[in-house]
Design a protein around this motif. Structure first.
Motif, PDB file in Angstrom:
ATOM      1  N   GLU A  34     -12.869  -5.943  10.287  1.00 43.45           N
ATOM      2  CA  GLU A  34     -12.742  -5.911  11.749  1.00 43.45           C
ATOM      3  C   GLU A  34     -12.999  -4.505  12.302  1.00 43.45           C
ATOM      4  OE1 GLU A  34     -12.226  -8.472  13.908  1.00 43.45           O
ATOM      5  OE2 GLU A  34     -12.596  -9.630  12.094  1.00 43.45           O
ATOM      6  N   PRO A  35     -13.625  -4.398  13.477  1.00 42.79           N
ATOM      7  CA  PRO A  35     -13.876  -3.081  14.084  1.00 42.79           C
ATOM      8  C   PRO A  35     -12.608  -2.259  14.323  1.00 42.79           C
ATOM      9  CG  PRO A  35     -15.179  -4.759  15.178  1.00 42.79           C
ATOM     10  CD  PRO A  35     -14.264  -5.474  14.231  1.00 42.79           C
ATOM     11  N   SER A  36     -11.482  -2.907  14.559  1.00 46.43           N
ATOM     12  CA  SER A  36     -10.241  -2.159  14.790  1.00 46.43           C
ATOM     13  C   SER A  36      -9.742  -1.478  13.515  1.00 46.43           C
ATOM     14  CB  SER A  36      -9.151  -3.059  15.381  1.00 46.43           C
ATOM     15  OG  SER A  36      -8.935  -4.182  14.560  1.00 46.43           O
ATOM     16  N   TYR A  37     -10.323  -1.813  12.360  1.00 48.71           N
ATOM     17  CA  TYR A  37      -9.964  -1.132  11.119  1.00 48.71           C
ATOM     18  C   TYR A  37     -10.370   0.351  11.185  1.00 48.71           C
ATOM     19  CZ  TYR A  37      -9.663  -0.069   6.131  1.00 48.71           C
ATOM     20  OH  TYR A  37      -9.357   0.503   4.911  1.00 48.71           O
ATOM     21  N   LYS A  38     -11.444   0.656  11.895  1.00 42.39           N
ATOM     22  CA  LYS A  38     -11.858   2.049  12.078  1.00 42.39           C
ATOM     23  C   LYS A  38     -10.775   2.817  12.836  1.00 42.39           C
ATOM     24  CE  LYS A  38     -15.586   4.838  14.051  1.00 42.39           C
ATOM     25  NZ  LYS A  38     -16.850   4.769  14.776  1.00 42.39           N
ATOM     26  N   THR A  39     -10.229   2.202  13.885  1.00 43.58           N
ATOM     27  CA  THR A  39      -9.130   2.816  14.641  1.00 43.58           C
ATOM     28  C   THR A  39      -7.927   3.021  13.735  1.00 43.58           C
ATOM     29  OG1 THR A  39      -9.910   1.725  16.639  1.00 43.58           O
ATOM     30  CG2 THR A  39      -7.646   2.557  16.670  1.00 43.58           C
ATOM     31  N   TYR A  40      -7.642   2.042  12.894  1.00 40.13           N
ATOM     32  CA  TYR A  40      -6.530   2.147  11.941  1.00 40.13           C
ATOM     33  C   TYR A  40      -6.724   3.360  11.031  1.00 40.13           C
ATOM     34  CZ  TYR A  40      -3.819   1.128   7.746  1.00 40.13           C
ATOM     35  OH  TYR A  40      -2.990   1.226   6.666  1.00 40.13           O
ATOM     36  N   LEU A  41      -7.915   3.510  10.474  1.00 40.62           N
ATOM     37  CA  LEU A  41      -8.193   4.651   9.594  1.00 40.62           C
ATOM     38  C   LEU A  41      -8.039   5.976  10.339  1.00 40.62           C
ATOM     39  CD1 LEU A  41     -11.303   3.318   7.641  1.00 40.62           C
ATOM     40  CD2 LEU A  41      -8.986   3.629   6.749  1.00 40.62           C
ATOM     41  N   GLN A  42      -8.523   6.028  11.570  1.00 43.04           N
ATOM     42  CA  GLN A  42      -8.407   7.256  12.354  1.00 43.04           C
ATOM     43  C   GLN A  42      -6.949   7.581  12.667  1.00 43.04           C
ATOM     44  OE1 GLN A  42     -11.105   6.069  15.489  1.00 43.04           O
ATOM     45  NE2 GLN A  42     -12.781   7.295  14.620  1.00 43.04           N
ATOM     46  N   LEU A  43      -6.145   6.574  12.966  1.00 41.73           N
ATOM     47  CA  LEU A  43      -4.721   6.809  13.223  1.00 41.73           C
ATOM     48  C   LEU A  43      -4.000   7.303  11.973  1.00 41.73           C
ATOM     49  CD1 LEU A  43      -3.817   3.789  15.523  1.00 41.73           C
ATOM     50  CD2 LEU A  43      -3.822   6.216  16.137  1.00 41.73           C
ATOM     51  N   ILE A  44      -4.349   6.757  10.828  1.00 45.14           N
ATOM     52  CA  ILE A  44      -3.735   7.194   9.566  1.00 45.14           C
ATOM     53  C   ILE A  44      -4.082   8.656   9.300  1.00 45.14           C
ATOM     54  CG2 ILE A  44      -3.786   6.883   7.055  1.00 45.14           C
ATOM     55  CD1 ILE A  44      -2.116   4.800   8.581  1.00 45.14           C
ATOM     56  N   VAL A  45      -5.332   9.038   9.514  1.00 47.72           N
ATOM     57  CA  VAL A  45      -5.739  10.441   9.344  1.00 47.72           C
ATOM     58  C   VAL A  45      -4.963  11.326  10.297  1.00 47.72           C
ATOM     59  CG1 VAL A  45      -7.640  12.065   9.723  1.00 47.72           C
ATOM     60  CG2 VAL A  45      -8.027   9.996   8.395  1.00 47.72           C
ATOM     61  N   LEU A  46      -4.877  10.926  11.550  1.00 46.68           N
ATOM     62  CA  LEU A  46      -4.168  11.730  12.547  1.00 46.68           C
ATOM     63  C   LEU A  46      -2.690  11.898  12.187  1.00 46.68           C
ATOM     64  CD1 LEU A  46      -4.378  13.255  15.210  1.00 46.68           C
ATOM     65  CD2 LEU A  46      -3.854  11.108  16.382  1.00 46.68           C
ATOM     66  N   ILE A  47      -2.047  10.832  11.775  1.00 49.80           N
ATOM     67  CA  ILE A  47      -0.633  10.909  11.377  1.00 49.80           C
ATOM     68  C   ILE A  47      -0.460  11.834  10.178  1.00 49.80           C
ATOM     69  CG2 ILE A  47       1.285   9.576  10.389  1.00 49.80           C
ATOM     70  CD1 ILE A  47       0.305   7.238  12.217  1.00 49.80           C
ATOM     71  N   ASP A  48      -1.312  11.677   9.169  1.00 48.79           N
ATOM     72  CA  ASP A  48      -1.228  12.545   7.983  1.00 48.79           C
ATOM     73  C   ASP A  48      -1.425  14.012   8.354  1.00 48.79           C
ATOM     74  OD1 ASP A  48      -0.788  10.312   6.447  1.00 48.79           O
ATOM     75  OD2 ASP A  48      -2.831  10.226   5.634  1.00 48.79           O
ATOM     76  N   MET A  49      -2.404  14.287   9.200  1.00 50.24           N
ATOM     77  CA  MET A  49      -2.676  15.677   9.572  1.00 50.24           C
ATOM     78  C   MET A  49      -1.563  16.249  10.450  1.00 50.24           C
ATOM     79  SD  MET A  49      -5.268  16.391   7.814  1.00 50.24           S
ATOM     80  CE  MET A  49      -5.907  17.936   8.417  1.00 50.24           C
ATOM     81  N   LEU A  50      -0.933  15.414  11.280  1.00 57.86           N
ATOM     82  CA  LEU A  50       0.201  15.881  12.074  1.00 57.86           C
ATOM     83  C   LEU A  50       1.399  16.214  11.186  1.00 57.86           C
ATOM     84  CD1 LEU A  50       0.025  13.579  15.218  1.00 57.86           C
ATOM     85  CD2 LEU A  50      -0.439  16.038  15.094  1.00 57.86           C
ATOM     86  N   ILE A  51       1.601  15.442  10.141  1.00 57.65           N
ATOM     87  CA  ILE A  51       2.679  15.745   9.195  1.00 57.65           C
ATOM     88  C   ILE A  51       2.409  17.083   8.516  1.00 57.65           C
ATOM     89  CG2 ILE A  51       3.723  15.036   6.993  1.00 57.65           C
ATOM     90  CD1 ILE A  51       3.387  12.111   8.003  1.00 57.65           C
ATOM     91  N   LEU A  52       1.179  17.304   8.088  1.00 55.51           N
ATOM     92  CA  LEU A  52       0.833  18.590   7.471  1.00 55.51           C
ATOM     93  C   LEU A  52       0.997  19.742   8.456  1.00 55.51           C
ATOM     94  CD1 LEU A  52      -2.316  17.656   5.359  1.00 55.51           C
ATOM     95  CD2 LEU A  52      -0.032  18.201   4.522  1.00 55.51           C
ATOM     96  N   ALA A  53       0.617  19.519   9.705  1.00 54.62           N
ATOM     97  CA  ALA A  53       0.779  20.565  10.721  1.00 54.62           C
ATOM     98  C   ALA A  53       2.261  20.860  10.948  1.00 54.62           C
ATOM     99  CB  ALA A  53       0.127  20.135  12.032  1.00 54.62           C
ATOM    100  N   ALA A  54       3.092  19.833  10.981  1.00 51.82           N
ATOM    101  CA  ALA A  54       4.532  20.041  11.169  1.00 51.82           C
ATOM    102  C   ALA A  54       5.124  20.835  10.018  1.00 51.82           C
ATOM    103  CB  ALA A  54       5.238  18.696  11.309  1.00 51.82           C
ATOM    104  N   ILE A  55       4.667  20.573   8.815  1.00 56.39           N
ATOM    105  CA  ILE A  55       5.136  21.344   7.650  1.00 56.39           C
ATOM    106  C   ILE A  55       4.716  22.799   7.797  1.00 56.39           C
ATOM    107  CG2 ILE A  55       4.846  21.671   5.157  1.00 56.39           C
ATOM    108  CD1 ILE A  55       4.633  18.565   4.974  1.00 56.39           C
ATOM    109  N   GLY A  56       3.464  23.035   8.159  1.00 64.19           N
ATOM    110  CA  GLY A  56       2.974  24.402   8.350  1.00 64.19           C
ATOM    111  C   GLY A  56       3.727  25.138   9.445  1.00 64.19           C
ATOM    112  N   ILE A  57       3.936  24.461  10.554  1.00 66.13           N
ATOM    113  CA  ILE A  57       4.677  25.081  11.656  1.00 66.13           C
ATOM    114  C   ILE A  57       6.115  25.354  11.234  1.00 66.13           C
ATOM    115  CG2 ILE A  57       5.618  24.649  13.977  1.00 66.13           C
ATOM    116  CD1 ILE A  57       2.940  23.137  14.541  1.00 66.13           C
ATOM    117  N   GLY A  58       6.680  24.416  10.496  1.00 67.05           N
ATOM    118  CA  GLY A  58       8.042  24.593   9.998  1.00 67.05           C
ATOM    119  C   GLY A  58       8.186  25.821   9.116  1.00 67.05           C
ATOM    120  N   ILE A  59       7.183  26.076   8.306  1.00 68.62           N
ATOM    121  CA  ILE A  59       7.212  27.264   7.450  1.00 68.62           C
ATOM    122  C   ILE A  59       7.227  28.521   8.308  1.00 68.62           C
ATOM    123  CG2 ILE A  59       5.854  28.625   5.810  1.00 68.62           C
ATOM    124  CD1 ILE A  59       5.020  25.929   4.543  1.00 68.62           C
ATOM    125  N   TYR A  60       6.382  28.558   9.317  1.00 70.49           N
ATOM    126  CA  TYR A  60       6.322  29.747  10.180  1.00 70.49           C
ATOM    127  C   TYR A  60       7.579  29.910  11.029  1.00 70.49           C
ATOM    128  CZ  TYR A  60       1.615  31.175   9.032  1.00 70.49           C
ATOM    129  OH  TYR A  60       0.502  31.640   8.368  1.00 70.49           O
TER     130      TYR A  60
END
Length: 164
Positions: free
Chosen positions: A9-35
């Protein structure tokens, strides 16, 4: 024998993009937390040295990788097997013979439920986990495929039938 691949389904692309965004936000929160929470950050480089690559990676995975993975994800069913083809940079094609399938289930995570998507997961004899999980299906399609596969499995002759 040519395999008739069906795209997800075409909405699977949106799903993949949301998963990437969530993962990258978690990594950003960890980085910000360190600083923020490490008392002395003098040993750490300027946050821009992490921020700029983070933005570039987020754009790469969110736009390029997700689109490529979506583009090359497809499934097929033949009289003998279920197939899954996927890959963004590396291609993978898996096949599970229908006569080896023991159990079929339909799974949905929170994001998939929100987008109306589901995974069809196939388990075979002798495996410790799922052997094939087809992502990006509409819930109704996944339920119909599950019912069809269960009927096919139920109609398979058993060894007891062969010896009777």
């Amino acid at each position: 024998m040519a395999i008739a691949w069906k795209p997800v389904e075409p909405s699977y692309k949106t799903y993949l993009q949301l998963i990437v965004l969530i993962d990258m936000l978690i990594l950003a929160a960890i980085g910000i937390g360190i600083y923020v929470f490490v008392p002395t950050t003098s040993w750490l480089p300027n946050p821009l040295w992490f921020g700029i690559p983070w933005v570039a990676l987020t754009l790469f995975f969110g736009l390029f990788w997700s689109a490529r993975r979506f583009q090359f994800t497809a499934y097929a069913r033949t009289a003998e097997a279920m197939y899954l083809r996927r890959g963004a940079l590396w291609r993978l094609t898996r096949a599970v013979p229908l006569n080896r399938i023991q159990h079929v289930e339909v799974r949905q995570g929170f994001i998939e439920r929100t987008l109306g998507l589901a995974h069809l997961t196939l388990y075979t004899a002798g495996s410790g986990g799922a052997d094939l999980s087809i992502p990006g299906l509409k819930l109704n399609d996944a339920e119909q495929m599950k019912a069809s596969l269960v009927n096919t499995i139920a109609d398979e002759p058993t060894e007891d039938d062969d010896h009777a």
